[in-house]
Design a protein around this motif. Structure first.
Motif, short mmCIF file in Angstrom:
data_model
loop_
_atom_site.label_atom_id
_atom_site.label_comp_id
_atom_site.label_asym_id
_atom_site.label_seq_id
_atom_site.Cartn_x
_atom_site.Cartn_y
_atom_site.Cartn_z
N ASP A 43 0.81 -1.46 -0.06
CA ASP A 43 -0.01 0.00 0.10
C ASP A 43 0.82 1.20 0.44
O ASP A 43 0.34 2.56 -0.50
N ALA A 44 2.10 0.83 -0.18
CA ALA A 44 2.70 2.30 0.58
C ALA A 44 3.18 2.68 -0.56
O ALA A 44 3.28 2.53 -1.61
N GLU A 45 3.84 4.44 -0.67
CA GLU A 45 4.74 4.69 -2.07
C GLU A 45 5.85 6.02 -1.70
O GLU A 45 5.34 6.12 -0.56
N LEU A 46 6.45 5.83 -2.44
CA LEU A 46 7.53 6.77 -1.93
C LEU A 46 7.44 8.24 -1.36
O LEU A 46 7.95 8.60 -0.04
N PRO A 47 5.79 9.01 -1.32
CA PRO A 47 5.96 10.22 -0.56
C PRO A 47 5.42 9.95 0.73
O PRO A 47 5.94 10.74 1.69
N ASP A 48 4.96 8.48 0.74
CA ASP A 48 4.57 8.14 2.76
C ASP A 48 6.26 7.97 3.13
O ASP A 48 6.52 8.85 4.12
N LEU A 49 7.14 7.90 2.45
CA LEU A 49 8.65 7.31 3.13
C LEU A 49 9.19 9.06 2.83
O LEU A 49 9.95 8.99 4.48
N ARG A 50 9.48 9.38 2.25
CA ARG A 50 9.78 11.01 2.42
C ARG A 50 8.84 11.40 3.88
O ARG A 50 9.12 12.15 4.51
N GLY A 51 7.42 11.10 3.92
CA GLY A 51 6.81 11.84 5.00
C GLY A 51 7.43 11.24 6.57
O GLY A 51 7.63 12.45 6.89
N TRP A 52 7.51 10.47 5.93
CA TRP A 52 8.50 9.30 7.49
C TRP A 52 9.77 10.45 7.74
O TRP A 52 10.02 10.60 9.16
N LEU A 53 10.58 10.21 6.61
CA LEU A 53 11.98 11.24 7.36
C LEU A 53 11.48 12.70 7.88
O LEU A 53 12.44 13.22 8.08
N ALA A 54 10.94 12.62 6.95
CA ALA A 54 10.36 14.31 7.11
C ALA A 54 10.57 14.58 9.18
O ALA A 54 10.69 15.49 9.56
N ARG A 55 9.02 13.49 9.38
CA ARG A 55 9.42 13.84 10.51
C ARG A 55 10.57 13.59 11.67
O ARG A 55 10.47 14.25 12.88
N GLN A 56 11.80 12.72 10.89
CA GLN A 56 12.41 12.63 11.85
C GLN A 56 13.10 14.04 12.39
O GLN A 56 13.47 13.69 13.03
N GLN A 57 13.94 14.83 11.12
CA GLN A 57 14.17 15.96 10.62
C GLN A 57 13.37 17.09 11.91
O GLN A 57 14.46 17.71 12.38
#
Length: 319
Positions: free
Chosen positions: A66-80
């Motif tokens: 179900d996942a897409e690349l923007p979902d992973l980018r959102g996760w990284l953004a949360r770390q920052q």
């Protein structure tokens, strides 16, 4: 700089669903049994992947498909946003890319959406180290202290310091040395590094003599039923603990004038830097340190260049 924390520390109270929990467990088994990574590395990777899976789960996803690349980018953004250091965000990005590659190769997903995941450019920091004069003072002081105190512990500590500086091996590699790993005729140590990769590392005359003195007169005084074939022993006779080695190095550097408190890895940095300053080629240093990539070793060329620049600015009348 904001102190780095484990990603999404608040998520630790949320449990993964059955599908994601099984994925995480399978991946951890892969890291341990197939890639044979250290337990420390496995824990770090597992924490990164579990954090990413929790993020997908909170977005309402039931599986990786179900996942897409923007979902992973959102996760990284949360770390920052949470204040994670740039290097940590980069590591997590790399961990996720490797995880999705494994998922694709094992048929768990049809495509690797993480292949296009980019991480922030890592800041290049020159490793702190000590100069050759400070290294000599440290070793001379340790030797003098051992002579004054007498007993096997001082002899052992000198051998540890000499071996770390002479070979540049990691603390874990030093603690893992067995008697069969020493080849005194060829003056080399057999070392098992990250991923259980074996390499041979030369050791010079002073380091070898310190080792031989420890083995001839010090080790027998500490050896006991728990010693086995370990080269370096703790005071209770078992294989020496990495924490003890770190204390030995910190203490030795702490009483050395002009030496920063670097710990054992600082001696590894010093060995590499001093080799390059003495004319060693980069490939040889890479092999001795056990770096899988030459790019990792190249950081030491920046250290030596920085020293030359500082010397020029301090000494040249037209700098």
């Amino acid at each position: 700089m904001v102190a780095d924390q484990h990603p999404d520390a608040g998520e630790a109270r949320v449990e993964l669903g059955e599908e994601f929990a099984r994925l995480s467990a399978d991946y951890v088994r892969h890291l341990r049994s197939e890639r044979r990574l250290s337990e420390h590395t496995v824990r770090a990777y597992a924490g990164d992947i579990q954090s990413m899976l929790l993020h997908l789960q909170q977005l309402g996803m039931a599986g990786l498909q179900d996942a897409e690349l923007p979902d992973l980018r959102g996760w990284l953004a949360r770390q920052q946003t949470a204040g994670s250091a740039r290097a940590s965000v980069q590591r997590r990005s790399a961990a996720v890319r490797v995880f999705w590659s494994w998922a694709e190769q094992t048929g768990r997903v049809d495509r690797n959406i993480a292949a296009g995941l980019k991480s922030p450019k890592k800041q290049r920091r020159l490793p702190a180290t000590i100069d050759q004069a400070a290294a000599d003072r440290m070793l001379a002081a340790a030797t003098a202290a051992a002579e004054e105190a007498g007993g096997p512990v001082g002899i052992r500590d000198v051998a540890i310091l000499e071996t770390l500086y002479a070979t540049g091996i990691r603390v874990s590699e030093l603690c893992g040395l067995d008697l069969a790993d020493l080849d005194t005729d060829r003056r080399v140590l057999r070392v098992f590094g990250k991923g259980s990769k074996e390499r041979s590392v030369p050791i010079g005359g002073p380091g070898l003599r310190a080792l031989q003195r420890w083995l001839a007169s010090g080790r027998a005084q500490l050896a006991g039923a728990k010693s086995g074939n370990a080269v370096f022993l703790g005071e209770r006779g078992g294989r020496i603990d990495p924490r003890v080695v770190r204390r030995i190095v910190h203490r030795a550097l702490g009483v050395t004038e002009g030496a920063p408190d670097l710990g054992p890895h600082g001696l590894r940095h010093a060995m590499a830097t001093h080799l390059l300053e003495g004319g060693a080629d980069l490939r040889s240093v890479q092999e001795m340190l056990g770096h899988s990539s030459l790019a990792t070793t190249q950081i030491y060329t920046h250290v030596t260049n920085e020293r030359l620049r500082r010397a020029f600015e301090q000494a040249h009348p037209r700098a």
